[in-house]
Design a protein around this motif. Structure first.
Motif, mmCIF file in Angstrom:
data_model
loop_
_atom_site.group_PDB
_atom_site.id
_atom_site.type_symbol
_atom_site.label_atom_id
_atom_site.label_comp_id
_atom_site.label_asym_id
_atom_site.label_seq_id
_atom_site.Cartn_x
_atom_site.Cartn_y
_atom_site.Cartn_z
ATOM 1 N N ARG A 1 0.813 -1.201 0.000
ATOM 2 C CA ARG A 1 0.000 0.000 0.000
ATOM 3 C C ARG A 1 0.854 1.261 0.000
ATOM 4 O O ARG A 1 1.941 1.298 0.560
ATOM 5 C CB ARG A 1 -0.948 0.011 1.198
ATOM 6 C CG ARG A 1 -2.041 -1.061 1.116
ATOM 7 C CD ARG A 1 -2.933 -1.011 2.341
ATOM 8 N NE ARG A 1 -3.622 0.260 2.455
ATOM 9 C CZ ARG A 1 -4.750 0.577 1.813
ATOM 10 N NH1 ARG A 1 -5.304 -0.326 1.004
ATOM 11 N NH2 ARG A 1 -5.313 1.747 1.975
ATOM 12 N N ARG A 2 0.303 2.278 -0.647
ATOM 13 C CA ARG A 2 0.891 3.622 -0.668
ATOM 14 C C ARG A 2 2.307 3.652 -1.234
ATOM 15 O O ARG A 2 3.149 4.426 -0.804
ATOM 16 C CB ARG A 2 0.847 4.241 0.737
ATOM 17 C CG ARG A 2 -0.559 4.299 1.307
ATOM 18 C CD ARG A 2 -0.628 5.099 2.589
ATOM 19 N NE ARG A 2 -1.959 5.042 3.169
ATOM 20 C CZ ARG A 2 -3.025 5.733 2.731
ATOM 21 N NH1 ARG A 2 -2.882 6.532 1.690
ATOM 22 N NH2 ARG A 2 -4.199 5.624 3.306
ATOM 23 N N THR A 3 2.546 2.774 -2.192
ATOM 24 C CA THR A 3 3.797 2.792 -2.948
ATOM 25 C C THR A 3 3.482 3.304 -4.347
ATOM 26 O O THR A 3 2.306 3.365 -4.749
ATOM 27 C CB THR A 3 4.404 1.389 -3.043
ATOM 28 O OG1 THR A 3 3.475 0.527 -3.728
ATOM 29 C CG2 THR A 3 4.689 0.818 -1.657
ATOM 30 N N PRO A 4 4.493 3.683 -5.141
ATOM 31 C CA PRO A 4 4.212 4.134 -6.513
ATOM 32 C C PRO A 4 3.415 3.115 -7.327
ATOM 33 O O PRO A 4 2.517 3.489 -8.099
ATOM 34 C CB PRO A 4 5.610 4.361 -7.087
ATOM 35 C CG PRO A 4 6.442 4.728 -5.898
ATOM 36 C CD PRO A 4 5.913 3.887 -4.782
ATOM 37 N N LEU A 5 3.725 1.822 -7.137
ATOM 38 C CA LEU A 5 2.990 0.788 -7.869
ATOM 39 C C LEU A 5 1.530 0.753 -7.436
ATOM 40 O O LEU A 5 0.623 0.572 -8.255
ATOM 41 C CB LEU A 5 3.640 -0.581 -7.638
ATOM 42 C CG LEU A 5 4.885 -0.889 -8.472
ATOM 43 C CD1 LEU A 5 5.501 -2.204 -8.019
ATOM 44 C CD2 LEU A 5 4.538 -0.947 -9.958
ATOM 45 N N TRP A 6 1.283 0.912 -6.148
ATOM 46 C CA TRP A 6 -0.085 0.881 -5.636
ATOM 47 C C TRP A 6 -0.886 2.051 -6.195
ATOM 48 O O TRP A 6 -2.042 1.902 -6.598
ATOM 49 C CB TRP A 6 -0.070 0.913 -4.116
ATOM 50 C CG TRP A 6 -1.410 0.697 -3.480
ATOM 51 C CD1 TRP A 6 -2.032 -0.487 -3.225
ATOM 52 C CD2 TRP A 6 -2.307 1.728 -3.015
ATOM 53 N NE1 TRP A 6 -3.259 -0.272 -2.629
ATOM 54 C CE2 TRP A 6 -3.447 1.067 -2.496
ATOM 55 C CE3 TRP A 6 -2.248 3.109 -2.986
ATOM 56 C CZ2 TRP A 6 -4.515 1.773 -1.942
ATOM 57 C CZ3 TRP A 6 -3.319 3.812 -2.446
ATOM 58 C CH2 TRP A 6 -4.444 3.146 -1.931
ATOM 59 N N TYR A 7 -0.266 3.232 -6.249
ATOM 60 C CA TYR A 7 -0.949 4.398 -6.807
ATOM 61 C C TYR A 7 -1.176 4.217 -8.311
ATOM 62 O O TYR A 7 -2.189 4.676 -8.847
ATOM 63 C CB TYR A 7 -0.148 5.661 -6.528
ATOM 64 C CG TYR A 7 -0.247 6.135 -5.089
ATOM 65 C CD1 TYR A 7 -1.465 6.542 -4.557
ATOM 66 C CD2 TYR A 7 0.873 6.148 -4.260
ATOM 67 C CE1 TYR A 7 -1.568 6.961 -3.235
ATOM 68 C CE2 TYR A 7 0.782 6.567 -2.938
ATOM 69 C CZ TYR A 7 -0.437 6.972 -2.437
ATOM 70 O OH TYR A 7 -0.548 7.383 -1.126
ATOM 71 N N ALA A 8 -0.228 3.573 -8.991
ATOM 72 C CA ALA A 8 -0.427 3.274 -10.411
ATOM 73 C C ALA A 8 -1.631 2.362 -10.597
ATOM 74 O O ALA A 8 -2.422 2.534 -11.543
ATOM 75 C CB ALA A 8 0.827 2.627 -10.990
ATOM 76 N N ALA A 9 -1.797 1.403 -9.687
ATOM 77 C CA ALA A 9 -2.957 0.507 -9.758
ATOM 78 C C ALA A 9 -4.249 1.288 -9.530
ATOM 79 O O ALA A 9 -5.273 1.002 -10.166
ATOM 80 C CB ALA A 9 -2.815 -0.612 -8.728
ATOM 81 N N CYS A 10 -4.216 2.274 -8.630
ATOM 82 C CA CYS A 10 -5.402 3.109 -8.400
ATOM 83 C C CYS A 10 -5.793 3.837 -9.686
ATOM 84 O O CYS A 10 -6.977 3.889 -10.058
ATOM 85 C CB CYS A 10 -5.128 4.124 -7.288
ATOM 86 S SG CYS A 10 -4.963 3.419 -5.640
ATOM 87 N N VAL A 11 -4.797 4.408 -10.357
ATOM 88 C CA VAL A 11 -5.054 5.101 -11.626
ATOM 89 C C VAL A 11 -5.629 4.116 -12.644
ATOM 90 O O VAL A 11 -6.576 4.437 -13.378
ATOM 91 C CB VAL A 11 -3.760 5.743 -12.166
ATOM 92 C CG1 VAL A 11 -3.984 6.298 -13.571
ATOM 93 C CG2 VAL A 11 -3.279 6.833 -11.237
ATOM 94 N N ALA A 12 -5.062 2.908 -12.688
ATOM 95 C CA ALA A 12 -5.522 1.905 -13.648
ATOM 96 C C ALA A 12 -6.965 1.502 -13.384
ATOM 97 O O ALA A 12 -7.748 1.309 -14.330
ATOM 98 C CB ALA A 12 -4.611 0.679 -13.596
ATOM 99 N N VAL A 13 -7.344 1.371 -12.110
ATOM 100 C CA VAL A 13 -8.728 1.013 -11.776
ATOM 101 C C VAL A 13 -9.683 2.092 -12.261
ATOM 102 O O VAL A 13 -10.705 1.812 -12.909
ATOM 103 C CB VAL A 13 -8.886 0.799 -10.256
ATOM 104 C CG1 VAL A 13 -10.363 0.700 -9.885
ATOM 105 C CG2 VAL A 13 -8.166 -0.463 -9.814
ATOM 106 N N VAL A 14 -9.362 3.343 -11.966
ATOM 107 C CA VAL A 14 -10.232 4.450 -12.371
ATOM 108 C C VAL A 14 -10.333 4.518 -13.889
ATOM 109 O O VAL A 14 -11.430 4.659 -14.455
ATOM 110 C CB VAL A 14 -9.698 5.783 -11.815
ATOM 111 C CG1 VAL A 14 -10.517 6.950 -12.361
ATOM 112 C CG2 VAL A 14 -9.747 5.774 -10.295
ATOM 113 N N PHE A 15 -9.189 4.402 -14.566
ATOM 114 C CA PHE A 15 -9.170 4.452 -16.030
ATOM 115 C C PHE A 15 -10.055 3.369 -16.635
ATOM 116 O O PHE A 15 -10.880 3.628 -17.516
ATOM 117 C CB PHE A 15 -7.719 4.314 -16.516
ATOM 118 C CG PHE A 15 -7.568 3.699 -17.873
ATOM 119 C CD1 PHE A 15 -8.132 4.284 -18.998
ATOM 120 C CD2 PHE A 15 -6.846 2.526 -18.032
ATOM 121 C CE1 PHE A 15 -7.979 3.707 -20.254
ATOM 122 C CE2 PHE A 15 -6.693 1.953 -19.275
ATOM 123 C CZ PHE A 15 -7.270 2.545 -20.386
#
Length: 449
Positions: A367-381
């Motif tokens: 959680r709260r790593t660059p990869l995790w935030y990238a996954a958040c962006v991917a989910v929204v996209f």
């Protein structure tokens, strides 16, 4: 190869093959029809936003290398019932996906022979029949042949782009957005068919000799090559063909003819047939094995499991796929269903699968790593793309609901104590992985389906 495992070179080639596919034979025209020159925005946006999707799947594959791909990630994160839903979505997406792939090639046959549009359905049916018969006989396209087909597709796209580039004119880009901003989202949905190979490529993670080192590199190289090819092709399709781009079922043939001359028509048609047949053959093989594995693990009726072992032919599951695909082909022919809705239906299913994979990554990645935030962006996209499915969203929702109900009736409520079963349900896609991920299109996502 290293000791039977994938090295960086062959792994990258297979990754490129999983993302590229015969759908690109028609997608530039379909996107142009949906949004005109503004479809370039859809291409660019999907390229940029596919980066977090690709990076996230690479990270999951490096940490949890498994042939089950998305299904295994979902099983680890959410348990066996949701993993079964993902399996059903793959299995249900194949009939529309392979019909779309066959029609992409069939339209080129009809065009080069000067036949009516309906002849494209007959050519597509012939491609599908050949693939089904080959699978019943247990014949599979070799891995080297699949790589050859990948190279052929890359060469075809590059030649079409380079030869047509001198014919690009600025006048063809105006008006830039004739149908408003919403048309960009509409184009993005159909184009998702071309960008949904990352979930299919995730099945390759366990095949790399060194997943942690090779997967990120293979992903970066694939993103670069695919990005250049797709952007170049989209620009010359609009710039060289103008308003005619959205009215053609064979945009690559028009580009090659514009740049090389009439003789390129036959060469392009032959390449389209090879690409479609190779991809459809592999998708049907993968879907048949997926159905057998789902039957084995209790996610589908057990009688489908026969023939699912190594070296066997899952003829029962193959028959189900053949019947579903045949019925859909007959209906599409009688109703003159164009290619666009078939690709949109497939995209809706694959977008739902990608959402599931990205949601699983939020649990599996730190959680709260660059990869995790990238996954958040991917989910929204992916949710945004899925939203543009509109009424088509009902289809994956109904299939997923049926899978959940079937699983509950057969296995009862799922508890945290039953988590070990999740690993078993992650295996169905592994049984299909060898066939699906060696495809030059893995799009009807490949799993495309």
């Amino acid at each position: 190869m290293h000791g039977g495992r994938l090295g960086l070179g062959q792994g990258t080639a297979l990754y490129i093959g999983a993302v590229l596919g015969p759908g690109v034979l028609a997608l530039p025209a379909l996107a142009a029809a949906a949004a005109g020159p503004a479809s370039l925005v859809s291409w660019a946006a999907l390229l940029v936003l596919s980066i977090p999707v690709a990076v996230t799947f690479a990270a999951l594959g490096a940490r949890h290398p498994d042939g089950g791909g998305v299904a295994s990630f979902v099983a680890r994160a959410f348990g066996p019932r949701l993993a079964a839903c993902v399996g059903w979505l793959f299995y249900a997406a194949v009939p529309a996906g392979v019909l779309a792939g066959a029609m992409a090639g069939g339209n080129y046959v009809a065009e080069v022979l000067g036949l009516s549009h309906r002849a494209g359905y007959a050519a597509a049916a012939a491609i599908l029949a050949a693939a089904v018969v080959a699978n019943y006989a247990g014949l599979q396209v070799s891995g080297r042949m699949q790589l050859l087909l990948v190279g052929l597709l890359v060469l075809l796209l590059a030649c079409a782009t380079v030869f047509a580039a001198p014919h690009v004119t600025a006048a063809h880009f105006t008006p830039f957005m004739p149908d408003g901003w919403l048309s960009i989202g509409s184009a993005a949905l159909v184009l998702f068919y071309a960008f949904s190979g990352w979930e299919a490529a995730s099945h390759l993670s366990a095949e790399f000799a060194d997943p942690r080192r090779h997967l990120p590199r293979a992903t970066a190289i694939t993103l670069s090559i695919v990005g250049v090819l797709y952007l170049g092709l989209s620009i010359v399709t609009i710039g060289a063909l103008g308003t005619g781009a959205g009215r053609s079922d064979v945009p690559l043939m028009l580009l090659m003819e514009r740049g090389v001359g009439p003789g390129a028509r036959w060469l392009t048609a032959a390449a389209a047939i090879c690409l479609s047949l190779g991809a459809v053959n592999t998708f049907i093989a993968g879907a048949a094995r997926l159905g057998a594995a789902l039957g084995r693990d209790g996610a589908l009726p057990g009688w489908l499991a026969k023939g699912g072992g190594a070296g066997q032919v899952p003829r029962r599951s193959l028959t189900v796929q053949a019947v579903l695909t045949g019925a859909l082909t007959l209906a599409a022919t009688l109703l003159s269903v164009p290619l666009d809705p078939l690709m949109r239906v497939t995209s809706a299913f694959l977008a739902a699968v990608t959402v599931a994979g990205m949601a699983a990554s939020l649990r599996l990645l730190p959680r709260r790593t660059p990869l995790w935030y990238a996954a958040c962006v991917a989910v929204v996209f992916t949710l945004v793309v899925l939203a543009f499915s509109g009424r088509l969203l009902v289809l994956p929702l109904v299939v997923a609901a049926c899978a959940a109900v079937y699983w509950r009736r057969r296995h009862g409520p799922v508890t945290r104590a039953g988590r070990p079963c999740a690993q078993e349900v992650g295996e169905p896609a592994a049984a299909a992985a060898a066939a699906v991920t060696s495809s030059p299109s893995a799009a009807p996502g490949s799993e495309r389906s």
